[in-house]
Design a protein around this motif. Sequence first.
Motif, short mmCIF file in Angstrom:
data_model
loop_
_atom_site.label_atom_id
_atom_site.label_comp_id
_atom_site.label_asym_id
_atom_site.label_seq_id
_atom_site.Cartn_x
_atom_site.Cartn_y
_atom_site.Cartn_z
N PRO A 229 0.83 -1.21 0.00
CA PRO A 229 0.00 0.00 0.00
C PRO A 229 0.87 1.27 0.00
N SER A 230 0.33 2.34 -0.55
CA SER A 230 1.08 3.59 -0.68
C SER A 230 1.60 4.08 0.67
N GLU A 231 0.81 3.90 1.75
CA GLU A 231 1.23 4.37 3.06
C GLU A 231 2.49 3.66 3.55
N ILE A 232 2.66 2.41 3.15
CA ILE A 232 3.85 1.65 3.51
C ILE A 232 4.98 1.96 2.55
N ALA A 233 4.65 2.06 1.25
CA ALA A 233 5.67 2.38 0.25
C ALA A 233 6.33 3.71 0.53
N ALA A 234 5.58 4.63 1.12
CA ALA A 234 6.14 5.95 1.45
C ALA A 234 7.40 5.81 2.30
N PHE A 235 7.40 4.87 3.22
CA PHE A 235 8.56 4.67 4.10
C PHE A 235 9.69 3.96 3.37
N ARG A 236 9.38 3.15 2.41
CA ARG A 236 10.40 2.49 1.60
C ARG A 236 11.05 3.48 0.64
N CYS A 237 10.25 4.41 0.11
CA CYS A 237 10.74 5.33 -0.93
C CYS A 237 11.68 6.41 -0.39
N VAL A 238 11.59 6.69 0.90
CA VAL A 238 12.46 7.73 1.49
C VAL A 238 13.77 7.08 1.94
N VAL A 239 14.49 6.55 0.97
CA VAL A 239 15.82 5.98 1.17
C VAL A 239 16.66 6.44 -0.02
N PRO A 240 17.97 6.31 0.05
CA PRO A 240 18.77 6.65 -1.14
C PRO A 240 18.29 5.85 -2.35
N HIS A 241 18.05 6.54 -3.44
CA HIS A 241 17.49 5.86 -4.62
C HIS A 241 18.39 4.77 -5.17
N SER A 242 19.66 4.80 -4.78
CA SER A 242 20.59 3.79 -5.26
C SER A 242 20.25 2.39 -4.74
N VAL A 243 19.49 2.31 -3.64
CA VAL A 243 19.14 1.00 -3.09
C VAL A 243 17.81 0.48 -3.64
N LEU A 244 17.12 1.29 -4.44
CA LEU A 244 15.84 0.89 -5.01
C LEU A 244 16.03 0.34 -6.42
N SER A 245 15.28 -0.72 -6.73
CA SER A 245 15.31 -1.25 -8.09
C SER A 245 14.45 -0.37 -9.00
N SER A 246 14.54 -0.59 -10.29
CA SER A 246 13.83 0.26 -11.26
C SER A 246 12.32 0.24 -11.05
N GLN A 271 9.24 21.09 17.18
CA GLN A 271 9.27 21.35 15.74
C GLN A 271 8.41 20.35 14.98
N LYS A 272 7.53 20.86 14.12
CA LYS A 272 6.68 20.00 13.31
C LYS A 272 7.41 19.63 12.03
N LEU A 273 7.43 18.36 11.73
CA LEU A 273 8.07 17.86 10.51
C LEU A 273 7.02 17.34 9.55
N ASN A 274 7.27 17.50 8.26
CA ASN A 274 6.33 17.05 7.24
C ASN A 274 7.05 16.22 6.18
N GLY A 275 6.27 15.35 5.53
CA GLY A 275 6.77 14.61 4.38
C GLY A 275 7.98 13.76 4.68
N SER A 276 8.98 13.81 3.78
CA SER A 276 10.15 12.94 3.91
C SER A 276 10.92 13.21 5.19
N ALA A 277 10.95 14.46 5.65
CA ALA A 277 11.63 14.77 6.91
C ALA A 277 10.96 14.06 8.08
N ALA A 278 9.63 14.04 8.08
CA ALA A 278 8.89 13.35 9.13
C ALA A 278 9.15 11.84 9.08
N ILE A 279 9.17 11.28 7.89
CA ILE A 279 9.40 9.84 7.74
C ILE A 279 10.80 9.48 8.22
N LYS A 280 11.80 10.27 7.84
CA LYS A 280 13.17 9.99 8.28
C LYS A 280 13.30 10.07 9.79
#
Length: 290
Positions: A229-246, A271-280
């Motif tokens: 699901p997109s909500e889970i993929a969001a946490f996978r996608c916020v990593v260096p793109h070099s570790v992701l397959s095509s 401090q309120k964090l949003n988006g990729s900063a919040a995920i990290k």
Amino acid sequence: MTVAVVVLFASPALATTFVKQKFVCPIGGEKFEANVVASNSTFGQRPDGKPYSPLPVYPIVECPQNGFLLFDEEFTSDELQQLRIAVESAEFQAMRATDTPHYRAYWLKEKVGREPLQKIWSLTQAGWETDQDWDRKVRYKAALIAEITSLKRTEDNADSWFWYNLRAANALRELGYYGKADALLDRVYQTDQIPADEDNAKNAAFFVEELRALIAEENPVVEPANLVPSEIAAFRCVVPHSVLSSSELKACESKEIIDAIESVTAKDGGQKLNGSAAIKYIKSKREVAE
């Protein structure tokens, strides 16, 4: 379970509830009480079928003294005779310390000759129970693959046969047997074997296409961005793109996942964090907790 799931399940509406029931153990007659699930919620699943949920695997009621698992509501007298011998064996008692409840249920079902789909379902859940123990997970997945690929397709089990074989192909991918995974998809994904229901057929086409991409990329990830699901993929996608397959990179660029990333919020002190900063930030706190 990922932090994403913990955050998403903070709402009371997504809580799991239990009720206490009284039981009498069919073997030995022990009287005891146990909690059983009254309600639960899910929102999608991993490629191996494990649901995203406060309680992804339902517990099996277990007799405290001898460890017998009430994997069914009723047992025949012949079954109970066989099960008594099995439960009292040194092998089963040792398994109480080394194996998960659903794997032990599979073992007991094997002893009394339960039909293949019942055994496959127990093995499937056993694999979900052991995410933190890779060696045991490999053993369970190997048993699951063997059970599924030996299952004969019939008119009555055609849809179950189809979907379980797709799960077996995914299991082979996770174990790194990419050639065998691709060959199994070739054997199973045939026009005359695809589910007749239009929605199921579309879901199967999507799953097979994305799974084939992961296999071609030799990607063994349990939660790939393109098949969760997109909500889970969001946490996978916020990593260096070099570790992701095509195929994962392509999924991460979709509007659904971009929106899911942007919707995540967190607080670091004041401090309120949003988006990729919040995920990290959430991921860093999870790593510390582990």
